[in-house]
Design an enzyme around this catalytic site. Structure first.
Site, PDB file in Angstrom:
ATOM      1  N   ARG A 160      71.782  39.984  41.011  1.00  0.00           N
ATOM      2  CA  ARG A 160      72.148  40.020  39.585  1.00  0.00           C
ATOM      3  C   ARG A 160      71.753  41.339  38.927  1.00  0.00           C
ATOM      4  O   ARG A 160      72.423  41.782  37.996  1.00  0.00           O
ATOM      5  CB  ARG A 160      71.501  38.845  38.855  1.00  0.00           C
ATOM      6  CG  ARG A 160      72.206  37.556  39.218  1.00  0.00           C
ATOM      7  CD  ARG A 160      71.677  36.383  38.479  1.00  0.00           C
ATOM      8  NE  ARG A 160      72.563  35.250  38.680  1.00  0.00           N
ATOM      9  CZ  ARG A 160      72.258  34.005  38.412  1.00  0.00           C
ATOM     10  NH1 ARG A 160      71.070  33.703  37.926  1.00  0.00           N
ATOM     11  NH2 ARG A 160      73.123  33.040  38.621  1.00  0.00           N
TER      12      ARG A 160
ATOM     13  N   LYS B 296      82.212  15.625  43.984  1.00  0.00           N
ATOM     14  CA  LYS B 296      82.770  14.582  43.123  1.00  0.00           C
ATOM     15  C   LYS B 296      84.034  14.976  42.374  1.00  0.00           C
ATOM     16  O   LYS B 296      84.145  16.098  41.889  1.00  0.00           O
ATOM     17  CB  LYS B 296      81.718  14.193  42.081  1.00  0.00           C
ATOM     18  CG  LYS B 296      80.552  13.460  42.680  1.00  0.00           C
ATOM     19  CD  LYS B 296      79.556  13.119  41.605  1.00  0.00           C
ATOM     20  CE  LYS B 296      78.502  12.150  42.128  1.00  0.00           C
ATOM     21  NZ  LYS B 296      77.485  11.890  41.109  1.00  0.00           N
TER      22      LYS B 296
ATOM     23  N   GLY C 238      79.335  27.739  41.638  1.00  0.00           N
ATOM     24  CA  GLY C 238      78.315  26.970  42.352  1.00  0.00           C
ATOM     25  C   GLY C 238      78.302  27.119  43.853  1.00  0.00           C
ATOM     26  O   GLY C 238      78.139  28.217  44.391  1.00  0.00           O
TER      27      GLY C 238
HETATM   28  P1  AMP Z   1      79.929  20.646  43.985  1.00  0.00           P
HETATM   29  O1  AMP Z   1      78.639  21.068  43.359  1.00  0.00           O
HETATM   30  O2  AMP Z   1      80.654  19.576  43.248  1.00  0.00           O
HETATM   31  O3  AMP Z   1      80.808  21.825  44.357  1.00  0.00           O
HETATM   32  O4  AMP Z   1      79.516  19.924  45.334  1.00  0.00           O
HETATM   33  C1  AMP Z   1      78.918  20.603  46.381  1.00  0.00           C
HETATM   34  C2  AMP Z   1      78.273  19.605  47.299  1.00  0.00           C
HETATM   35  O5  AMP Z   1      79.247  18.749  47.821  1.00  0.00           O
HETATM   36  C3  AMP Z   1      77.591  20.248  48.465  1.00  0.00           C
HETATM   37  O6  AMP Z   1      76.212  20.080  48.330  1.00  0.00           O
HETATM   38  C4  AMP Z   1      78.139  19.493  49.662  1.00  0.00           C
HETATM   39  O7  AMP Z   1      77.131  19.107  50.569  1.00  0.00           O
HETATM   40  C5  AMP Z   1      78.752  18.264  49.043  1.00  0.00           C
HETATM   41  N1  AMP Z   1      79.811  17.692  49.884  1.00  0.00           N
HETATM   42  C6  AMP Z   1      80.883  18.314  50.378  1.00  0.00           C
HETATM   43  N2  AMP Z   1      81.594  17.488  51.149  1.00  0.00           N
HETATM   44  C7  AMP Z   1      80.953  16.294  51.164  1.00  0.00           C
HETATM   45  C8  AMP Z   1      81.192  15.038  51.803  1.00  0.00           C
HETATM   46  N3  AMP Z   1      82.245  14.858  52.583  1.00  0.00           N
HETATM   47  N4  AMP Z   1      80.310  14.057  51.585  1.00  0.00           N
HETATM   48  C9  AMP Z   1      79.255  14.250  50.775  1.00  0.00           C
HETATM   49  N5  AMP Z   1      78.975  15.396  50.150  1.00  0.00           N
HETATM   50  C10 AMP Z   1      79.812  16.420  50.340  1.00  0.00           C
END
Ligand code: AMP
Length: 395
Positions: free
Chosen positions: A35, A197, A353
């Site tokens: 950063r 999610k 993220g």
């Molecule tokens: P996000 O912050 O919504 O981008 O989510 C990222 C997280 O989603 C990461 O920590 C991944 O480990 C998790 N993730 C990705 N694919 C899966 C899956 N099939 N089952 C559970 N968690 C997942």
């Protein structure tokens, strides 16, 4: 859009909002300088013009003045990176800060103490912003990571510089990159949305359907869609209350002519653990007791094919639980595909993220067109929101 390029800073003091919210170890040493490196071009341009820089930032989420969140810990790192001695004001506003700013000579840098030691920063207090404004002649915002916050230093302060405000190089590049994808991206445009999610990405998906030709949905989100369509997802992560929404999204996509690509197969595991037993499954036939944790080989091939047809690519969210080595392949292979497409002339933006963490971890940082520095700010931009920190400069 005014940037630092539009100003000559000779004998001017620039008040620059940077994002120096860097990680520190137990010895208060900076463990990742990206950063600070990212703000260097803006700072050096101003110093080389013959101006001086008053840098302001937050660090962490302190409750009042907490020693471990003091920006004094990063003074040496700034000096190493900029090659310039850096002064430090123990309080971000007030007599001492004002005196140090007033005595700043061309070519010099002053760093203010953590803005969030004052509650007035996050509450967007006008008087506090006014005091900050007195420390500089020209206001420069170069902090994308906080551009979605209407804080004193990111937004409110801009009103005290009606004609003398602009974007730094970093923030300008972020804005241009988002524009390149969301407004004037060369077609076909692809968005890859992964992560855990549906609920956290829903507004992004809805906004993006008007901008893209292809949408790859992967990661944990997949299973809400598959279950909603009647597939068997075993013990995979799923938001049952979002299944109607998932079907609605697919309908909207069809109506808008957006081709949606969901995984066709997955690496299923019998536990949420790196050493779990695994098998490749049809995404619609996952046995009970098993959960999909990564994209399978056929999905990877299909996604690679889609990525290589596209000229503009946005990637947000991993395709699997990439933190565990055995479930990182889908994410790594997608990174490879995007790197290849970029080499062949596509514009690729990675933001928001965990995909940024994945890109860095697997060494794709220099193989994509741009990696965004803002998580929340990036997501809000993709949701179609106007960020207050950006609007304040454009006003
Ligand atoms: P996000 O912050 O919504 O981008 O989510 C990222 C997280 O989603 C990461 O920590 C991944 O480990 C998790 N993730 C990705 N694919 C899966 C899956 N099939 N089952 C559970 N968690 C997942």
């Amino acid at each position: 859009m005014k940037t630092v390029e539009d100003f000559n800073f000779k004998n001017k003091r620039a008040l620059i909002r940077v994002d120096f919210n860097v990680p520190l170890n137990d010895n208060n040493e900076v463990t990742d300088t990206s950063r600070i490196d990212a703000a260097k071009p803006t700072i050096i341009k101003i110093l080389e013009d013959g101006g001086s820089c008053v840098l302001m930032s937050h660090l962490g989420r302190p409750k009042g003045k907490q020693e471990e969140f003091s920006l004094k810990h990063i003074v040496n790192t700034i000096e190493d990176i900029m090659g310039v001695e850096t002064k430090f004001a123990n309080v971000s506003v007030g007599k001492e800060a004002q005196k140090l700013a007033d005595h700043l000579q061309p070519g010099e840098i002053l760093l203010l103490e953590n803005l969030r030691f004052q509650d007035e920063e996050t509450s967007g207090d006008k008087d506090f912003a006014k005091q900050l404004s007195k420390l500089g002649d020209i206001y420069v915002n170069d902090a994308f990571g906080t551009a979605h916050r209407a804080h004193a230093s990111t937004t409110v302060v801009a009103q005290f510089f009606p004609d003398n405000k602009c974007f730094g190089y970093l923030l300008a590049k972020e804005i241009e990159s988002i524009q390149k994808v969301m407004e004037d991206g060369e077609k076909p445009v692809l968005a890859v949305l992964g992560g855990a999610k549906v609920s956290s990405k829903i507004t992004v998906i809805e906004n993006i359907l008007d901008k893209v030709d292809h949408l790859i949905i992967g990661g944990g989100m997949t299973f809400t869609f598959i279950k909603a369509q009647g597939g068997k997802i075993g013990d995979s992560i799923c938001e049952d209350d979002k299944m109607d929404l998932a079907l609605d999204i697919l309908e909207q996509a069809e109506a808008k002519g957006v081709k949606v690509h969901l995984p066709v197969d997955v690496i299923a595991a019998d536990a949420f653990a790196n050493d779990a037993n695994t098998q490749v499954c049809d995404v619609r036939q996952i046995p009970d007791g098993w959960q999909g944790l990564d994209a399978g080989p056929d999905s990877i091939r299909i996604f690679d094919n889609v990525v290589n047809q596209c000229k503009t690519i946005l990637w947000n969210g991993p395709l699997g639980v990439f933190e565990m080595e055995n479930f990182a392949k889908g994410t790594v292979e997608l990174g490879d595909s995007i790197a290849k497409a970029t080499k062949n002339g596509a514009f690729s933006l990675v933001g928001g993220g965990d995909s940024v963490a994945a890109v860095k971890q697997f060494g794709f940082e220099d193989k994509v067109s741009y990696v965004s520095t803002g998580g929340g700010a990036m997501l809000e931009s993709l949701e179609g929101k106007t960020l207050p920190g950006i609007a304040a400069i454009l006003k």
